[in-house]
Design a protein around this motif. Structure first.
Motif, PDB file in Angstrom:
ATOM      1  N   ARG A 175       0.248   7.285  -0.595  1.00  0.00           N
ATOM      2  CA  ARG A 175       0.380   7.723   0.806  1.00  0.00           C
ATOM      3  C   ARG A 175       0.146   9.225   0.938  1.00  0.00           C
ATOM      4  O   ARG A 175      -0.531   9.664   1.869  1.00  0.00           O
ATOM      5  CB  ARG A 175       1.740   7.324   1.359  1.00  0.00           C
ATOM      6  N   ARG A 176       0.680  10.002   0.011  1.00  0.00           N
ATOM      7  CA  ARG A 176       0.441  11.454   0.041  1.00  0.00           C
ATOM      8  C   ARG A 176      -1.043  11.764  -0.120  1.00  0.00           C
ATOM      9  O   ARG A 176      -1.531  12.763   0.407  1.00  0.00           O
ATOM     10  CB  ARG A 176       1.231  12.156  -1.078  1.00  0.00           C
ATOM     11  N   TRP A 177      -1.751  10.924  -0.857  1.00  0.00           N
ATOM     12  CA  TRP A 177      -3.174  11.147  -1.128  1.00  0.00           C
ATOM     13  C   TRP A 177      -4.077  10.550  -0.053  1.00  0.00           C
ATOM     14  O   TRP A 177      -5.289  10.514  -0.207  1.00  0.00           O
ATOM     15  CB  TRP A 177      -3.543  10.581  -2.493  1.00  0.00           C
ATOM     16  N   GLY A 178      -3.493  10.047   1.046  1.00  0.00           N
ATOM     17  CA  GLY A 178      -4.286   9.609   2.186  1.00  0.00           C
ATOM     18  C   GLY A 178      -4.555   8.127   2.314  1.00  0.00           C
ATOM     19  O   GLY A 178      -5.317   7.705   3.185  1.00  0.00           O
ATOM     20  N   ALA A 213      -2.583  -4.078   0.006  1.00  0.00           N
ATOM     21  CA  ALA A 213      -3.962  -3.567  -0.011  1.00  0.00           C
ATOM     22  C   ALA A 213      -3.992  -2.288   0.822  1.00  0.00           C
ATOM     23  O   ALA A 213      -3.560  -2.276   1.981  1.00  0.00           O
ATOM     24  CB  ALA A 213      -4.927  -4.598   0.564  1.00  0.00           C
ATOM     25  N   LEU A 214      -4.504  -1.222   0.201  1.00  0.00           N
ATOM     26  CA  LEU A 214      -4.591   0.076   0.869  1.00  0.00           C
ATOM     27  C   LEU A 214      -6.054   0.480   0.993  1.00  0.00           C
ATOM     28  O   LEU A 214      -6.890   0.075   0.180  1.00  0.00           O
ATOM     29  CB  LEU A 214      -3.843   1.143   0.069  1.00  0.00           C
ATOM     30  N   GLY A 269     -12.501   3.732   0.322  1.00  0.00           N
ATOM     31  CA  GLY A 269     -11.978   3.223  -0.932  1.00  0.00           C
ATOM     32  C   GLY A 269     -10.903   2.201  -0.639  1.00  0.00           C
ATOM     33  O   GLY A 269     -10.335   2.184   0.459  1.00  0.00           O
ATOM     34  N   THR A 270     -10.642   1.357  -1.607  1.00  0.00           N
ATOM     35  CA  THR A 270      -9.537   0.418  -1.514  1.00  0.00           C
ATOM     36  C   THR A 270      -8.841   0.363  -2.860  1.00  0.00           C
ATOM     37  O   THR A 270      -9.450   0.627  -3.901  1.00  0.00           O
ATOM     38  CB  THR A 270      -9.995  -0.986  -1.079  1.00  0.00           C
TER      39      THR A 270
END
Length: 184
Positions: free
Chosen positions: A156-159, A178-179, A140-141
């Motif tokens: 961040r906590r959700w990975g 962008a994550l 996912g992004t």
């Protein structure tokens, strides 16, 4: 009790007023800031464009039959403009390989929002999980404003992990971080 309802692109357009109402109750401060990117009109135009794409998936959270939050996204196809303007943090990553899409590789999580009266109670995380649970894509992004500390910490906590920055091609769009995250 929270009830989640899932909508495809056609169904999502049928509840456009509900989607816009949730936006205006969720982005109160952003709308009040006067930032043209955060206006209800600009948001509506983006929603209309997103729902024309293949695979659009919307989850709306209802409490006592009142819509209080939503999350949506879509799989990135071969012609997707999502990665346009991406600046990767790691120069050793092959950019062409990283942005190559086939409609099954990457799910773009575009929005998670919860109305102000229900924020801070875990509903955003539930919407996130409900939207992503059935996805079959590899990764996912999502995009997050670097100064949105609350959302950033949650992601961040959700990975989710940052891979770079990206400025979408929408008028008045800011530069986002962008994550990405593995999905399957």
């Amino acid at each position: 009790m929270i009830e989640f309802r899932r909508y495809n692109s056609v169904e999502a357009r049928e509840i456009r007023d509900t989607v816009l109402d949730i936006f205006t109750r969720s982005y109160v401060d952003a709308i009040a800031s006067g930032d043209p990117f955060e206006s209800a009109d600009a948001f509506g135009k983006r929603f209309d464009a997103y729902t024309r794409g293949a695979g659009f998936d919307l989850v709306v959270a209802y409490i006592s039959d009142i819509a209080v939050g939503q999350s949506w996204g879509w799989p990135l196809g071969t012609e997707s403009a999502w990665w346009g303007g991406l600046e990767l943090d790691d120069a050793t990553i092959d950019r062409a390989e990283f942005v190559a899409e086939d409609g099954k590789r990457t799910f773009a999580l575009s929005e998670i929002m919860v109305d102000a009266d229900h924020a801070g109670k875990g509903l955003a995380h539930s919407l996130h999980d409900e939207l992503l649970r059935p996805r079959g894509e590899q990764r996912g992004t999502l995009l997050v404003r670097p100064d949105n500390e609350r959302a950033y910490a949650a992601y961040r906590r959700w990975g989710w992990s940052r891979v770079g920055t990206l400025t979408p091609r929408w008028d008045d769009a800011p530069t986002f971080d962008a994550l990405v995250r593995a999905l399957s």
